[in-house]
Design a protein around this motif. Structure first.
Motif, PDB file in Angstrom:
ATOM      1  N   LEU A 146       0.941  -0.898   0.243  1.00 14.42           N
ATOM      2  CA  LEU A 146      -0.177   0.102   0.252  1.00 14.42           C
ATOM      3  C   LEU A 146       0.452   1.035  -0.268  1.00 14.42           C
ATOM      4  O   LEU A 146       1.454   1.363   0.743  1.00 14.42           O
ATOM      5  CB  LEU A 146      -1.204  -0.224   1.450  1.00 14.42           C
ATOM      6  N   LEU A 150      -2.632   5.984   1.202  1.00 13.66           N
ATOM      7  CA  LEU A 150      -3.723   4.493   1.437  1.00 13.66           C
ATOM      8  C   LEU A 150      -3.894   4.523   2.693  1.00 13.66           C
ATOM      9  O   LEU A 150      -4.223   2.980   2.013  1.00 13.66           O
ATOM     10  CB  LEU A 150      -4.006   3.598   0.247  1.00 13.66           C
ATOM     11  N   LEU A 153      -6.133   2.573   3.268  1.00 14.78           N
ATOM     12  CA  LEU A 153      -7.367   1.819   2.944  1.00 14.78           C
ATOM     13  C   LEU A 153      -8.022  -0.161   3.715  1.00 14.78           C
ATOM     14  O   LEU A 153      -6.737  -0.980   4.053  1.00 14.78           O
ATOM     15  CB  LEU A 153      -6.808   1.489   1.448  1.00 14.78           C
ATOM     16  N   TYR A 155      -7.511  -2.893   2.336  1.00 14.35           N
ATOM     17  CA  TYR A 155      -7.523  -3.498   0.831  1.00 14.35           C
ATOM     18  C   TYR A 155      -8.808  -4.717   0.688  1.00 14.35           C
ATOM     19  O   TYR A 155      -9.592  -5.245  -0.436  1.00 14.35           O
ATOM     20  CB  TYR A 155      -5.770  -3.857   1.232  1.00 14.35           C
TER      21      TYR A 155
ATOM     22  N   ASN B 114       2.044  -5.439  -8.205  1.00 15.88           N
ATOM     23  CA  ASN B 114       1.377  -4.801  -7.164  1.00 15.88           C
ATOM     24  C   ASN B 114       0.680  -3.760  -7.533  1.00 15.88           C
ATOM     25  O   ASN B 114       0.492  -3.151  -8.677  1.00 15.88           O
ATOM     26  CB  ASN B 114       1.978  -3.509  -6.703  1.00 15.88           C
ATOM     27  N   PHE B 116      -1.052  -1.281  -7.327  1.00  9.88           N
ATOM     28  CA  PHE B 116      -0.993   0.055  -7.174  1.00  9.88           C
ATOM     29  C   PHE B 116       0.479   0.919  -8.149  1.00  9.88           C
ATOM     30  O   PHE B 116       0.401   1.905  -7.691  1.00  9.88           O
ATOM     31  CB  PHE B 116      -0.705   0.711  -5.598  1.00  9.88           C
TER      32      PHE B 116
END
Lengths: 208, 144
Positions: A146, A150, A153, A155, B114, B116
């Motif tokens: 992350l 974030l 979050l 997840y 990932n 992100f």
């Protein structure tokens, strides 16, 4: 009260389940792996990457992290209300006499058969209405890191929604939330499951 | 008669460059002279096309000697290039080097999985850094 669930994999036979008033003597520790064996499998990386794309897209659609958490829970809920039928059909469970049995079935059988997760149930409160489900591995979050923006979050919130939706269909209203997350730095994931209400069975709506 | 250096080569810098030639990662194992490695690796990019024509596989081997450093290249099927810069000590076996590049490629794949991570942005990741350091330790010993 009878409910019909599922098709056997031959596709022809409907199984009828009858409400049992007796105490269940099923062992979730053996039922979990047994049910897992009978499930179709998919590539775990495909699963992980698909879920990742889903979360990333949600983040693009909603600017706010709390909105995304709520959306994941809602999506999970919608999945859970349908998933319960498959769970009951494939796992040969009997009616649960108490919430402790329910929680063990969720952790040892449900999470195992659908996600291959080995989970444990612990930290019960004194009147056995709340517990923690701890997971050490979680296929949703492989490869994920992350970013700092974030950090709020949740997840894997989809999982909480699924559990909540599925249990609501068997008349257990629960609160389900992550209290520890590996993605937030903890060494394992922990879901707190709290029983809020046991609903009475509703008669089917009248066809008038 | 020339003296063969006995000291084994150590890794000096590692860089990952995208298909378009943009560097997304540069790790130098010598704290000084980072800017120098940027230039050296940039110069090495020119040699990639030439070597690629000769070598069919991903591992391109020794692609250049620039300023007393040896440069080794690797180009993945996705087009990303990995460049390793070592000093002029005795080179390690090419099998070990290939394994090193495979390890870097694998670390990159896990990093890119990932959700992100945006494509073609600088690689900022503690786990990725840690893996590269561990890999370099294993293959090239000492420095990190």
């Amino acid at each position: 009260f009878r409910f019909v669930c599922g098709l056997s994999f031959e596709g022809q036979v409907l199984a009828l389940r009858v409400r049992s008033a007796t105490m269940s003597h099923q062992n979730p520790n053996t039922m979990g792996p047994a049910a897992w064996k009978g499930m179709d499998k998919m590539n775990s990386e495909l699963f992980t990457l698909t879920y990742g794309a889903l979360v990333a897209q949600l983040l693009r659609d909603h600017e706010d992290v709390d909105a995304v958490n709520a959306q994941l829970d809602k999506m999970g809920y919608n999945i859970g209300v349908r998933l319960i039928d498959e769970f009951l059909a494939k796992s040969n469970t009997e009616r649960c006499a108490n919430f402790e049995t329910t929680a063990n079935l969720v952790a040892k059988v449900g999470l195992k058969m659908f996600l291959g997760i080995n989970a444990n149930v612990e930290k019960w409160n004194s009147d056995k209405t709340a517990c923690s489900i701890t997971l050490s591995d979680n296929p949703f979050q492989a490869f994920v890191e992350l970013p700092p923006s974030l950090s709020n979050l949740c997840y894997c919130n989809l999982m909480c929604g699924v559990i909540r939706g599925a249990l609501e269909m068997v008349n257990r209203v629960v609160k389900c939330e992550f209290v520890k997350q590996k993605l937030h730095g903890a060494d394992h994931d922990e879901i707190r499951l709290t029983l809020e209400e046991v609903k009475e069975d509703q008669p089917p709506p009248d066809d008038e | 008669m020339s003296r063969v250096p006995e000291r084994s080569a150590s890794a000096v810098a590692l860089s990952i460059v995208t298909r378009e030639g943009k560097p997304v990662y540069l790790k130098s194992f010598e704290p000084k002279d980072e800017i120098k490695y940027h230039f050296i690796i940039h110069a090495a990019l020119d040699y990639f096309d030439e070597k690629q024509a000769q070598e069919k596989s991903s591992y391109l081997g020794n692609i250049a000697y620039i300023e007393d450093y040896r440069l080794y290249g690797y180009i993945a099927n996705s087009g990303i290039k990995i460049i390793l810069c070592t000093d002029d000590g005795k080179p390690i076996g090419s099998g070990d080097r290939k394994a090193f590049f495979d390890g870097v490629q694998q670390a990159y794949i896990d990093y890119a999985a990932n959700p992100f991570v945006r494509e073609n942005t600088a690689i900022v990741s503690k786990t990725f850094d840690a893996r590269i350091e561990r890999l370099t330790q294993q293959v090239y010993g000492a420095k990190s």
